[in-house]
Design a protein around this motif. Structure first.
Motif, PDB file in Angstrom:
ATOM      1  N   GLN A 206      45.597  50.248  51.533  1.00  0.00           N
ATOM      2  CA  GLN A 206      44.955  50.113  52.839  1.00  0.00           C
ATOM      3  C   GLN A 206      44.419  48.691  53.015  1.00  0.00           C
ATOM      4  O   GLN A 206      44.518  48.091  54.094  1.00  0.00           O
ATOM      5  N   VAL A 207      43.863  48.133  51.928  1.00  0.00           N
ATOM      6  CA  VAL A 207      43.349  46.764  52.011  1.00  0.00           C
ATOM      7  C   VAL A 207      44.501  45.806  52.299  1.00  0.00           C
ATOM      8  O   VAL A 207      44.384  44.896  53.134  1.00  0.00           O
ATOM      9  N   ILE A 208      45.639  46.031  51.634  1.00  0.00           N
ATOM     10  CA  ILE A 208      46.796  45.146  51.853  1.00  0.00           C
ATOM     11  C   ILE A 208      47.298  45.277  53.297  1.00  0.00           C
ATOM     12  O   ILE A 208      47.605  44.273  53.950  1.00  0.00           O
ATOM     13  N   GLU A 209      47.329  46.493  53.797  1.00  0.00           N
ATOM     14  CA  GLU A 209      47.754  46.702  55.194  1.00  0.00           C
ATOM     15  C   GLU A 209      46.846  45.930  56.145  1.00  0.00           C
ATOM     16  O   GLU A 209      47.305  45.293  57.099  1.00  0.00           O
ATOM     17  N   GLN A 210      45.564  45.981  55.837  1.00  0.00           N
ATOM     18  CA  GLN A 210      44.576  45.272  56.643  1.00  0.00           C
ATOM     19  C   GLN A 210      44.852  43.766  56.639  1.00  0.00           C
ATOM     20  O   GLN A 210      44.892  43.097  57.679  1.00  0.00           O
ATOM     21  N   LEU A 211      45.072  43.234  55.422  1.00  0.00           N
ATOM     22  CA  LEU A 211      45.341  41.796  55.294  1.00  0.00           C
ATOM     23  C   LEU A 211      46.620  41.425  56.034  1.00  0.00           C
ATOM     24  O   LEU A 211      46.702  40.404  56.710  1.00  0.00           O
ATOM     25  N   HIS A 212      47.631  42.300  55.905  1.00  0.00           N
ATOM     26  CA  HIS A 212      48.907  42.033  56.567  1.00  0.00           C
ATOM     27  C   HIS A 212      48.737  41.995  58.085  1.00  0.00           C
ATOM     28  O   HIS A 212      49.332  41.158  58.772  1.00  0.00           O
ATOM     29  N   SER A 213      47.881  42.882  58.605  1.00  0.00           N
ATOM     30  CA  SER A 213      47.748  42.928  60.060  1.00  0.00           C
ATOM     31  C   SER A 213      47.048  41.680  60.582  1.00  0.00           C
ATOM     32  O   SER A 213      47.275  41.260  61.720  1.00  0.00           O
ATOM     33  N   THR A 214      46.212  41.036  59.735  1.00  0.00           N
ATOM     34  CA  THR A 214      45.580  39.817  60.214  1.00  0.00           C
ATOM     35  C   THR A 214      46.484  38.591  60.048  1.00  0.00           C
ATOM     36  O   THR A 214      46.427  37.668  60.852  1.00  0.00           O
ATOM     37  N   ARG A 215      47.317  38.572  58.986  1.00  0.00           N
ATOM     38  CA  ARG A 215      48.229  37.438  58.771  1.00  0.00           C
ATOM     39  C   ARG A 215      49.643  37.948  58.490  1.00  0.00           C
ATOM     40  O   ARG A 215      50.166  37.796  57.385  1.00  0.00           O
ATOM     41  N   PRO A 216      50.305  38.539  59.479  1.00  0.00           N
ATOM     42  CA  PRO A 216      51.587  39.195  59.205  1.00  0.00           C
ATOM     43  C   PRO A 216      52.677  38.244  58.712  1.00  0.00           C
ATOM     44  O   PRO A 216      53.582  38.658  57.997  1.00  0.00           O
ATOM     45  N   GLU A 217      52.581  36.969  59.072  1.00  0.00           N
ATOM     46  CA  GLU A 217      53.664  36.058  58.646  1.00  0.00           C
ATOM     47  C   GLU A 217      53.448  35.558  57.225  1.00  0.00           C
ATOM     48  O   GLU A 217      54.353  35.020  56.598  1.00  0.00           O
ATOM     49  N   ILE A 218      52.243  35.766  56.703  1.00  0.00           N
ATOM     50  CA  ILE A 218      51.933  35.228  55.371  1.00  0.00           C
ATOM     51  C   ILE A 218      51.762  36.319  54.329  1.00  0.00           C
ATOM     52  O   ILE A 218      52.257  36.212  53.206  1.00  0.00           O
ATOM     53  N   VAL A 219      51.073  37.374  54.677  1.00  0.00           N
ATOM     54  CA  VAL A 219      50.797  38.421  53.693  1.00  0.00           C
ATOM     55  C   VAL A 219      51.848  39.527  53.787  1.00  0.00           C
ATOM     56  O   VAL A 219      52.025  40.134  54.843  1.00  0.00           O
ATOM     57  N   HIS A 220      52.556  39.736  52.688  1.00  0.00           N
ATOM     58  CA  HIS A 220      53.538  40.815  52.642  1.00  0.00           C
ATOM     59  C   HIS A 220      53.149  41.781  51.539  1.00  0.00           C
ATOM     60  O   HIS A 220      52.590  41.381  50.521  1.00  0.00           O
ATOM     61  N   GLY A 221      53.470  43.048  51.760  1.00  0.00           N
ATOM     62  CA  GLY A 221      53.100  44.039  50.755  1.00  0.00           C
ATOM     63  C   GLY A 221      54.237  44.993  50.489  1.00  0.00           C
ATOM     64  O   GLY A 221      55.067  45.276  51.353  1.00  0.00           O
ATOM     65  N   ILE A 222      54.303  45.441  49.241  1.00  0.00           N
ATOM     66  CA  ILE A 222      55.279  46.461  48.867  1.00  0.00           C
ATOM     67  C   ILE A 222      54.504  47.534  48.127  1.00  0.00           C
ATOM     68  O   ILE A 222      53.658  47.220  47.297  1.00  0.00           O
ATOM     69  N   CYS A 223      54.780  48.776  48.462  1.00  0.00           N
ATOM     70  CA  CYS A 223      54.030  49.861  47.827  1.00  0.00           C
ATOM     71  C   CYS A 223      54.990  50.739  47.034  1.00  0.00           C
ATOM     72  O   CYS A 223      55.858  51.385  47.614  1.00  0.00           O
ATOM     73  N   PHE A 224      54.869  50.729  45.713  1.00  0.00           N
ATOM     74  CA  PHE A 224      55.694  51.626  44.889  1.00  0.00           C
ATOM     75  C   PHE A 224      55.196  53.057  45.046  1.00  0.00           C
ATOM     76  O   PHE A 224      54.015  53.293  45.253  1.00  0.00           O
ATOM     77  N   ARG A 225      56.124  53.992  44.900  1.00  0.00           N
ATOM     78  CA  ARG A 225      55.746  55.389  45.060  1.00  0.00           C
ATOM     79  C   ARG A 225      54.865  55.882  43.913  1.00  0.00           C
ATOM     80  O   ARG A 225      54.031  56.759  44.061  1.00  0.00           O
ATOM     81  N   ARG A 226      55.078  55.309  42.729  1.00  0.00           N
ATOM     82  CA  ARG A 226      54.186  55.640  41.609  1.00  0.00           C
ATOM     83  C   ARG A 226      54.007  54.402  40.754  1.00  0.00           C
ATOM     84  O   ARG A 226      54.544  53.346  41.074  1.00  0.00           O
ATOM     85  N   ASN A 227      53.261  54.538  39.666  1.00  0.00           N
ATOM     86  CA  ASN A 227      53.007  53.409  38.791  1.00  0.00           C
ATOM     87  C   ASN A 227      54.204  53.158  37.877  1.00  0.00           C
ATOM     88  O   ASN A 227      54.527  53.964  37.016  1.00  0.00           O
ATOM     89  N   TYR A 228      54.879  52.025  38.105  1.00  0.00           N
ATOM     90  CA  TYR A 228      56.069  51.719  37.304  1.00  0.00           C
ATOM     91  C   TYR A 228      55.784  50.664  36.241  1.00  0.00           C
ATOM     92  O   TYR A 228      56.613  50.403  35.386  1.00  0.00           O
ATOM     93  N   GLY A 229      54.652  50.006  36.322  1.00  0.00           N
ATOM     94  CA  GLY A 229      54.325  48.969  35.334  1.00  0.00           C
ATOM     95  C   GLY A 229      54.451  47.569  35.908  1.00  0.00           C
ATOM     96  O   GLY A 229      55.124  47.335  36.905  1.00  0.00           O
ATOM     97  N   LYS A 230      53.780  46.658  35.213  1.00  0.00           N
ATOM     98  CA  LYS A 230      53.695  45.279  35.706  1.00  0.00           C
ATOM     99  C   LYS A 230      55.067  44.609  35.765  1.00  0.00           C
ATOM    100  O   LYS A 230      55.345  43.825  36.672  1.00  0.00           O
ATOM    101  N   SER A 231      55.943  44.934  34.805  1.00  0.00           N
ATOM    102  CA  SER A 231      57.267  44.295  34.787  1.00  0.00           C
ATOM    103  C   SER A 231      58.062  44.642  36.040  1.00  0.00           C
ATOM    104  O   SER A 231      58.667  43.767  36.667  1.00  0.00           O
ATOM    105  N   ALA A 232      58.045  45.924  36.392  1.00  0.00           N
ATOM    106  CA  ALA A 232      58.785  46.354  37.580  1.00  0.00           C
ATOM    107  C   ALA A 232      58.235  45.655  38.815  1.00  0.00           C
ATOM    108  O   ALA A 232      58.988  45.188  39.682  1.00  0.00           O
ATOM    109  N   ALA A 233      56.905  45.562  38.881  1.00  0.00           N
ATOM    110  CA  ALA A 233      56.280  44.920  40.039  1.00  0.00           C
ATOM    111  C   ALA A 233      56.701  43.452  40.127  1.00  0.00           C
ATOM    112  O   ALA A 233      57.063  42.953  41.203  1.00  0.00           O
ATOM    113  N   LEU A 234      56.689  42.765  38.993  1.00  0.00           N
ATOM    114  CA  LEU A 234      57.087  41.348  39.008  1.00  0.00           C
ATOM    115  C   LEU A 234      58.556  41.214  39.377  1.00  0.00           C
ATOM    116  O   LEU A 234      58.947  40.340  40.148  1.00  0.00           O
ATOM    117  N   HIS A 235      59.370  42.104  38.837  1.00  0.00           N
ATOM    118  CA  HIS A 235      60.799  42.049  39.120  1.00  0.00           C
ATOM    119  C   HIS A 235      61.052  42.140  40.621  1.00  0.00           C
ATOM    120  O   HIS A 235      61.812  41.373  41.204  1.00  0.00           O
TER     121      HIS A 235
END
Ligand code: UDP
Ligand code: MG
Length: 322
Positions: free
Chosen positions: A54-83
């Motif tokens: 929700q915080v990321i959505e909020q940030l995205h709505s204020t700066r949509p061209e700069i802040v991008h977010g991706i939401c994984f369905r579950r916790n996959y680990g830091k490696s997957a997120a970086l990938h």
């Protein structure tokens, strides 16, 4: 935005870090604006169960061209997120940092300069003065890094530092998988990116929440290091490993069994009393070695067969072309 328009992509993997995100983003924005960088921030929400998204959505709505977010369905680990972040990043320089405010965005300009001006492929942060628990983290980390330096041949003091900078070409050509985020410089080196530098960076105390990795990070870390070393050394030619020790073992067993049989024959001819070959422990040991030797040899063969069918059996990166 066209590819070349963005100077820096900041990739931030996060798991339950709701309290830090706004402050982190504002800090990054301040640094970027002060230095006149065109940038984007990619928040990769690794299955958080708090309000991080929700915080990321909020940030995205204020700066949509700069802040991008991706939401994984579950916790996959830091490696997957970086990938995922690496695949999406568009900046000429890609900077990764933790979301917990332990890494300082003030380091970004110098990291950027080291990549663009000094010509490094990768610059890894070095938390020379750490603000973590001394016994459970600092000491094991020293041992861990000493091993990693020996095995990988990369002289970094803090291989697993979350704050790193990469030339775009690097992140597009390596694949961070499983829990290999601890060894990204090694992955880069194996892909042919050998200009790996280090920069002492400020480290800060965790302000909110707690560390997401327990002590088992070191056990897993060592096992992963072994895997990577093996993959790098014999991943494309398993026969060189299994075939060699398999053949040696088989030959040793073979020679031993000849010696056992020869001694029995000698004893028989000279009328010396000797035990039955079947009760001689060396006989069984020799057989065991021959069987194990065959199995290892076979493992090598199977490995070669598997690799023949792997889609990246012929992977190479071209550096230049004229
Ligand atoms: N993290 C993640 N997925 C996980 C665990 C951690 O994205 O499964 C993120 C975490 O939110 C943080 C970064 O990885 O942004 C580093 O984690 P942490 O601060 O817990 O590690 P430490 O500083 O203790 O090494
Ligand atoms: Mg941390």
């Amino acid at each position: 935005m066209a590819l070349t328009d963005i100077d820096i992509s900041v990739v931030i993997p996060l798991y339950n870090e709701e309290e830090s995100l706004v402050k982190l983003y504002e800090w990054i924005d301040r640094v970027m604006t002060d230095n006149g960088f065109r940038y984007e921030v990619l928040f990769i929400n690794d299955g958080s169960t708090d309000c991080s998204w929700q915080v990321i959505e909020q940030l995205h709505s204020t700066r949509p061209e700069i802040v991008h977010g991706i939401c994984f369905r579950r916790n996959y680990g830091k490696s997957a997120a970086l990938h995922y972040g690496f695949q999406r990043a568009q900046g000429q320089v890609v900077i990764t940092m933790d979301a917990d405010l332990q890494d300082s965005p003030d380091e970004i300009p110098e990291l950027y300069r080291m990549i663009t001006k000094d010509g490094y492929d990768v610059v890894s942060g070095w938390k020379k003065k750490r603000y973590d628990n001394r016994l459970t983290k600092n000491l094991p980390s020293l041992l861990f890094n000493a091993t990693a330096r020996r095995v990988t041949g990369i002289q970094l003091h803090d291989m697993n530092c979350g704050l790193k900078a990469y030339r775009q070409e690097v992140v597009k050509n390596i694949e961070v998988f499983s829990e290999m985020h601890r060894y990204i410089p090694f992955l880069a080196k194996n892909a042919g990116f050998t200009r790996i530098g280090e920069k002492v960076v400020q480290h800060r105390k965790r302000e909110f929440g707690e560390s997401k990795f327990g002590l088992n990070r070191f056990v897993n870390g060592y096992l992963d290091l072994l895997t990577l070393w093996f993959l790098n050394r014999f991943g494309k030619q398993p026969m060189h490993f299994f075939g060699l020790i398999g053949s040696l073992m088989f030959m040793l067993g073979f020679v031993a069994i000849i010696v056992v049989g020869g001694m029995k024959l000698y004893a028989l001819q000279h009328g010396i009393h000797a035990m039955l070959v079947g009760t001689n422990p060396y006989f069984h040991l020799s057989i065991l070695m021959m069987i194990l030797g065959c199995m290892l040899f076979l493992a090598g063969f199977l490995g070669e067969l598997v690799i023949r069918n792997s889609p990246n059996r012929n992977d190479y990166l071209v550096k230049e072309q004229i």
